[in-house]
Write an enzyme that holds these catalytic residues in place. Structure first.
Site, PDB file in Angstrom:
ATOM      1  N   LYS A   6       5.255   9.018   8.659  1.00 29.58           N
ATOM      2  CA  LYS A   6       5.162   8.447   9.991  1.00 29.58           C
ATOM      3  C   LYS A   6       6.270   8.895  10.948  1.00 29.58           C
ATOM      4  O   LYS A   6       6.233  10.021  11.452  1.00 29.58           O
ATOM      5  CB  LYS A   6       5.084   6.911   9.876  1.00 29.58           C
ATOM      6  CG  LYS A   6       3.819   6.439   9.108  1.00 29.58           C
ATOM      7  CD  LYS A   6       3.703   4.954   9.054  1.00 29.58           C
ATOM      8  CE  LYS A   6       2.675   4.503   8.057  1.00 29.58           C
ATOM      9  NZ  LYS A   6       1.297   4.503   8.571  1.00 29.58           N
ATOM     10  N   TYR A  37       0.856  -1.192   0.000  1.00 29.35           N
ATOM     11  CA  TYR A  37       0.000   0.000   0.000  1.00 29.35           C
ATOM     12  C   TYR A  37       0.886   1.233   0.000  1.00 29.35           C
ATOM     13  O   TYR A  37       1.860   1.295   0.749  1.00 29.35           O
ATOM     14  CB  TYR A  37      -0.886  -0.006   1.246  1.00 29.35           C
ATOM     15  CG  TYR A  37      -1.778   1.202   1.409  1.00 29.35           C
ATOM     16  CD1 TYR A  37      -1.564   2.110   2.447  1.00 29.35           C
ATOM     17  CD2 TYR A  37      -2.847   1.437   0.548  1.00 29.35           C
ATOM     18  CE1 TYR A  37      -2.387   3.219   2.610  1.00 29.35           C
ATOM     19  CE2 TYR A  37      -3.683   2.549   0.722  1.00 29.35           C
ATOM     20  CZ  TYR A  37      -3.452   3.430   1.749  1.00 29.35           C
ATOM     21  OH  TYR A  37      -4.263   4.530   1.925  1.00 29.35           O
ATOM     22  N   ASP A  81       9.282   2.504  -0.868  1.00 31.42           N
ATOM     23  CA  ASP A  81       8.304   3.185  -0.008  1.00 31.42           C
ATOM     24  C   ASP A  81       8.661   2.833   1.432  1.00 31.42           C
ATOM     25  O   ASP A  81       8.337   1.753   1.916  1.00 31.42           O
ATOM     26  CB  ASP A  81       6.878   2.738  -0.351  1.00 31.42           C
ATOM     27  CG  ASP A  81       5.864   3.436   0.532  1.00 31.42           C
ATOM     28  OD1 ASP A  81       4.665   3.444   0.172  1.00 31.42           O
ATOM     29  OD2 ASP A  81       6.251   3.967   1.593  1.00 31.42           O
TER      30      ASP A  81
END
Ligand code: KE4
Length: 428
Positions: free
Chosen positions: A269, A148, A241
């Site tokens: 994050k 994702y 990613d």
């Protein structure tokens, strides 16, 4: 027998929230649709615990889905944010803070000579893809089923995380045209990548180097090396990613841990320490194509805002060699405890871990890709999640997510989680 816990105030708040927000939440997975029941509404967090509006506290293994690697409300992070807030929250102008955080990230990840801040992992991945297309003049991007990269149209094809959790094949509203240039193959299937890269020129191969959005799924030995070789041979850019893995699996993220250098890297994050942030970066040559230096446009009102930069800097300052040794040790302690608990409960589960990322799969086979992850018994996971919540342990409400351990999780908290897991496995 699990004590069912009446969370009257949360239920009341959910009803009110559902009147004005889809599902009463700001992100789908938080609605607990995959695990049943209704989500506790949280009003405070401290260290490794959160407290809901009904006064119940939980050991937290969501940790805001990764950013809170130092735990909730770390005093040094809170103090830094408070001081900056007193000087203003956003200026829409350059500040010394963003250059300091950019330099800190670049120092930790040598392949990132320059970077651009954005406000989410979605923006980081979306912008990295646009840059790869602008740099190569190619359209096709290859990604992996179960990985994702946020909710930009081109990257929602067969994505993991919320789409896997809710069983959505893709997403309504994404037009065939928007997804036409996205090729999706199975994670860890290097031959499929070779075939795809041979069939059409690729702008990029986009990968979660250690996958976290189908649950915790490590790369097979040689997989990342193989992607690097295919990119070098075909001219595609290798895009890591690292929104989850960045500054989590090592100070230099997956590139330090694997020794494989990416051409572009996405962050999020942890680098924001709990405030909205993302970033994408790479060589000076590539990043010089980004406006205002070059033709690849990307912009953002709150990109690099001083509060997020301050929270990120304060968090990264806590992540020294001892911190990573601690995260590895406490992650290993939890993994071993869960394996012991499953054995004692006679439960056929699979625990997979990378550093402080971990998933307990309700399947008895190794999980190497999304199809393997989908063999997990989601009903059993849901029952397990409810039983753990009733015992004061808050797991991510999906079989297809990672549990996030922080520096604030001490041995006592791990023992609490393991004891709750054993009782919950025996029961579910
Ligand atoms: P955000 O746009 O949610 O900040 O980042 C998107 C993203 C990009 N790349 C990776 C590897 C990610 O894991 C994410 C977001 N992660 C999910 C949890 N797996 C966020 C939780 C949610 O969607 O509510």
């Amino acid at each position: 027998m699990t004590t069912t816990y009446e969370r009257a105030r949360s239920a009341e708040l959910l009803e009110r929230a559902e009147r004005v927000m889809p599902g009463g939440v700001s992100s789908p997975v938080r609605a607990y649709r995959a695990v049943g029941g209704h989500p506790p509404f949280i009003e405070a967090g401290e260290g490794c615990r959160v407290r809901d509006v009904d006064g119940r506290s939980y050991v937290d293994l969501v940790c805001s889905w990764g950013p809170l690697i130092a735990g909730h409300a770390h005093p040094e992070v809170v103090r830094a944010i408070a001081e900056q807030a007193g000087r203003g929250t956003s200026y829409g102008a350059p500040t010394p803070l963003e250059a300091e955080l950019a330099a800190t990230i670049s120092e930790a990840v040598p392949s990132v000579e320059m970077l651009r801040f954005v406000s989410s992992g979605t923006e980081a991945a979306m912008s990295a893809v646009r840059l790869a297309r602008g740099a190569t003049g190619r359209a096709k991007v290859l990604k992996f089923a179960g990985c994702y990269h946020g909710h930009s149209d081109a990257l929602l094809a067969k994505a993991g995380s919320g789409l896997a959790t809710l069983g959505l094949p893709g997403s309504a509203g994404v037009t065939p045209g928007a997804a036409a240039d996205t090729i999706t193959v199975a994670y860890n299937d290097l031959e499929a990548v070779r075939v795809a890269a041979g069939a059409a020129p690729l702008a990029a191969i986009l990968v979660e180097p250690y996958a976290g959005n189908m649950g915790c799924v490590p790369p097979d030995p040689g997989f990342l090396e193989g992607l690097r070789e295919i990119c070098d041979r075909t001219g595609a850019l290798l895009v890591f990613d690292e929104v989850i893995t960045g500054f989590r699996v090592a100070r230099g993220g997956a590139q330090e841990r694997s020794g494989i250098r990416a051409d572009l890297t996405c962050f999020g994050k942890v680098i924001g320490g709990g405030l909205p942030v993302g970033a994408y970066g790479g060589s000076r040559t590539l990043m010089s194509l980004v406006a205002p230096l070059g033709p690849v446009y990307q912009a953002g009102t709150l990109s690099g805002n001083p509060l997020a930069m301050t929270a990120g800097l304060a968090t990264l300052r806590l992540l020294d060699v001892a911190a990573y040794a601690r995260l590895e040790a406490i992650g290993a302690l939890l993994e071993a405890g869960l394996v012991r608990a499953a054995r004692a409960a006679g439960a056929a589960v699979r625990v997979q871990r990378i550093a402080s990322l971990l998933t307990l799969f309700f399947t008895d086979r190794p999980v190497r890709n999304e199809d393997d992850a989908m063999t997990s018994d989601r009903e059993r996971f849901a029952a397990f999640h409810r039983a753990m919540l009733a015992r004061g342990v808050m797991l991510p409400p999906s079989q297809f997510e990672c549990w996030f351990v922080s520096l604030a999780h001490d041995e006592a908290a791990i023992e609490e989680i393991v004891a709750a897991a054993r009782a919950s496995l025996e029961e579910s």
